[in-house]
Design a protein around this motif. Structure first.
Motif, PDB file in Angstrom:
ATOM      1  N   VAL A   1       0.816  -1.215   0.000  1.00  0.00           N
ATOM      2  CA  VAL A   1       0.000   0.000   0.000  1.00  0.00           C
ATOM      3  C   VAL A   1       0.854   1.270   0.000  1.00  0.00           C
ATOM      4  O   VAL A   1       0.685   2.149  -0.858  1.00  0.00           O
ATOM      5  N   ALA A   2       1.780   1.409   0.963  1.00  0.00           N
ATOM      6  CA  ALA A   2       2.552   2.653   1.080  1.00  0.00           C
ATOM      7  C   ALA A   2       3.413   2.908  -0.150  1.00  0.00           C
ATOM      8  O   ALA A   2       3.430   4.023  -0.686  1.00  0.00           O
ATOM      9  N   VAL A   3       4.131   1.878  -0.619  1.00  0.00           N
ATOM     10  CA  VAL A   3       4.956   2.055  -1.819  1.00  0.00           C
ATOM     11  C   VAL A   3       4.074   2.341  -3.032  1.00  0.00           C
ATOM     12  O   VAL A   3       4.397   3.201  -3.863  1.00  0.00           O
ATOM     13  N   GLY A   4       2.939   1.655  -3.139  1.00  0.00           N
ATOM     14  CA  GLY A   4       2.040   1.878  -4.267  1.00  0.00           C
ATOM     15  C   GLY A   4       1.477   3.282  -4.303  1.00  0.00           C
ATOM     16  O   GLY A   4       1.489   3.950  -5.342  1.00  0.00           O
ATOM     17  N   VAL A   5       0.989   3.767  -3.149  1.00  0.00           N
ATOM     18  CA  VAL A   5       0.449   5.126  -3.087  1.00  0.00           C
ATOM     19  C   VAL A   5       1.550   6.150  -3.349  1.00  0.00           C
ATOM     20  O   VAL A   5       1.359   7.125  -4.085  1.00  0.00           O
ATOM     21  N   GLY A   6       2.727   5.925  -2.769  1.00  0.00           N
ATOM     22  CA  GLY A   6       3.848   6.843  -3.010  1.00  0.00           C
ATOM     23  C   GLY A   6       4.240   6.876  -4.474  1.00  0.00           C
ATOM     24  O   GLY A   6       4.543   7.951  -5.029  1.00  0.00           O
ATOM     25  N   LEU A   7       4.221   5.711  -5.115  1.00  0.00           N
ATOM     26  CA  LEU A   7       4.526   5.631  -6.544  1.00  0.00           C
ATOM     27  C   LEU A   7       3.536   6.457  -7.354  1.00  0.00           C
ATOM     28  O   LEU A   7       3.919   7.231  -8.239  1.00  0.00           O
ATOM     29  N   GLY A   8       2.238   6.299  -7.043  1.00  0.00           N
ATOM     30  CA  GLY A   8       1.213   7.038  -7.781  1.00  0.00           C
ATOM     31  C   GLY A   8       1.335   8.543  -7.597  1.00  0.00           C
ATOM     32  O   GLY A   8       1.248   9.308  -8.563  1.00  0.00           O
ATOM     33  N   PHE A   9       1.558   8.984  -6.354  1.00  0.00           N
ATOM     34  CA  PHE A   9       1.678  10.417  -6.082  1.00  0.00           C
ATOM     35  C   PHE A   9       2.909  11.019  -6.755  1.00  0.00           C
ATOM     36  O   PHE A   9       2.900  12.198  -7.120  1.00  0.00           O
ATOM     37  N   THR A  10       3.965  10.222  -6.918  1.00  0.00           N
ATOM     38  CA  THR A  10       5.193  10.748  -7.535  1.00  0.00           C
ATOM     39  C   THR A  10       5.140  10.700  -9.054  1.00  0.00           C
ATOM     40  O   THR A  10       5.535  11.656  -9.739  1.00  0.00           O
ATOM     41  N   TYR A  11       4.622   9.616  -9.602  1.00  0.00           N
ATOM     42  CA  TYR A  11       4.699   9.365 -11.043  1.00  0.00           C
ATOM     43  C   TYR A  11       3.585  10.064 -11.831  1.00  0.00           C
ATOM     44  O   TYR A  11       3.850  10.712 -12.852  1.00  0.00           O
TER      45      TYR A  11
END
Length: 421
Positions: free
Chosen positions: A134-144
């Motif tokens: 969850v955390a890596v996925g959400v962080g990925l979406g917010f960055t990319y």
């Protein structure tokens, strides 16, 4: 006193429609190339780092780090990274509209760091779900996600080439992180592989985010999180169908290849190398796809590459039983399997204008949530352990997904041709 030719002051202060058009037209270069380099590194240290999950997956499956976990858990965590990144797309689009492009990106970098570091200390499978999933996925979406429209704002004739160079970053990153993760896991620990990923990737992402620059003040994009009006257009529905089905094949192929190498008797080092070569193919192939798209047509090239990727699963991957053949498939498929990521920006810009680009991109991300979350779960469920051809059905499934997806892209091509006529 009024001039016979009209109020000169008003005429000079009011820009003509041609001036407005020129100001909103992409400059096809300039500071855009700085943005291309920055987004190349954003892809390198977001998707590139995530692409190495196949190395972690192979270790999770082989060493039973979490005794209570099932193989489906690890497969679902890999899919969850992609699904969460796409799920937050409407929220990220709205935040970008209300504040700025960089605000969600900085939040994403912080979440990526938290996700990787907490995953390194996980002792239960539910903790891995929340951290690496969850955390890596959400962080990925917010960055990319906020970075994707920027390249299309700066380029027109060279749009696909610029996007191809940016997308190649994920291949370079996957190459780097696959070797790094494998080496650190073997020589130090899996936990430190995750911590080093956080340190290296987030440091570079901070610098890249600082230097990018959008053209939202000139273009005034709508930036709607969910634009239902776009769904009324047949060409939009064809594009979303292609996205949905192609991601089914992409996730299975991307994450299954290292464990497939193990299933045919290859070593862990060879499995990690297979994953690295796949990413090398991505780095080389995506700029080539970009050049071809600019010259031969973006819809046509997307359809052909999707079809060829599916056929290669049957022609090369299915009969692969040796290390050499698997490396050949990895380099070839690596250049094609991520055709969605390299072409989605230019395709959305071609179907919608720049004002609606981010709104259509948001719909595209939403269309990939379910296949991203469950495709690798399906792929592992299709395995037949101790059968001699453990991944046979998963290979067929991945190949058919790409072939079926290409049919929708060719349908989009036909629809556009008829509309032009």
């Amino acid at each position: 006193m009024v001039s016979p030719t009209g109020p000169a002051i008003d005429r000079q202060s009011s820009p003509s429609s041609q001036d407005v058009l020129l100001s909103t037209s992409p400059p096809d270069g300039g500071y855009g190339w700085v943005c291309v380099i920055a987004i190349f590194f954003i892809n390198c240290f977001t998707w590139g780092a995530v692409s190495s999950y196949g190395v972690y997956l192979e270790n999770y499956l082989s060493d039973e780090y979490f005794p209570e976990a099932q193989p489906m858990d690890y497969a679902f965590i890999g899919g969850l990274i992609f699904a969460m990144a796409m799920l937050v797309a409407p929220l990220v689009t709205i935040i970008s509209r209300k504040y700025s492009t960089k605000v969600p990106m900085f939040l994403g970098i912080a979440l990526l760091a938290i996700g990787y570091v907490t995953a390194s200390f996980a002792q239960r499978i539910w903790q891995l779900y929340l951290s690496q999933g969850v955390a890596v996925g959400v962080g990925l979406g917010f960055t990319y996600i906020p970075s994707i429209p920027i390249v299309s704002q700066w380029f027109d004739k060279k749009r696909s080439l610029a996007n191809g160079i940016c997308s190649a970053g994920s291949g370079i990153g996957g190459l780097i992180f696959s070797f790094m993760a494998d080496a650190v896991i073997r020589n130090v620990s899996l936990g430190w592989a995750l911590r080093l990923t956080a340190i290296v990737s987030c440091s570079v992402l901070l610098i890249a985010t600082v230097v990018i620059r959008d053209r939202n003040s000139v273009i005034q994009p709508t930036q709607r999180g969910f634009d239902a009006q776009l769904l009324r257009q047949p060409q939009v529905m064809l594009l979303l169908a292609w996205a949905f089905i192609s991601i089914l094949g992409y996730m299975t192929l991307l994450f299954s290849l290292p464990d497939f190498a193990r299933s045919i008797g290859l070593s862990r080092t060879q499995a990690a190398t297979t994953n690295a070569v796949l990413n090398l193919g991505t780095a080389v192939g995506r700029p080539v796809i970009g050049i071809m798209s600019d010259r031969c047509g973006r819809i046509e090239v997307a359809g052909i590459v999707t079809l060829v990727c599916g056929l290669s699963c049957f022609a090369i991957w299915l009969p692969a039983e040796s290390y050499g053949v698997l490396l050949l498939f990895s380099i070839i498929s690596g250049g094609m399997l991520g055709v969605f990521w390299v072409t989605i920006g230019p395709l959305c810009a071609e179907i919608a204008d720049l004002k609606d680009l981010q709104s259509l991109l948001s719909l595209s991300w939403l269309s990939t949530i379910l296949p991203a979350a469950f495709s690798e779960v399906i792929g592992l469920k299709l395995r037949r352990p101790n059968s001699g051809r453990e991944y046979l059905y998963a290979q067929i499934y991945s190949g058919l997904a790409y072939i079926c997806a290409s049919a929708f892209m060719f349908g989009l091509w036909i629809h556009r041709r008829r509309g032009t006529s």
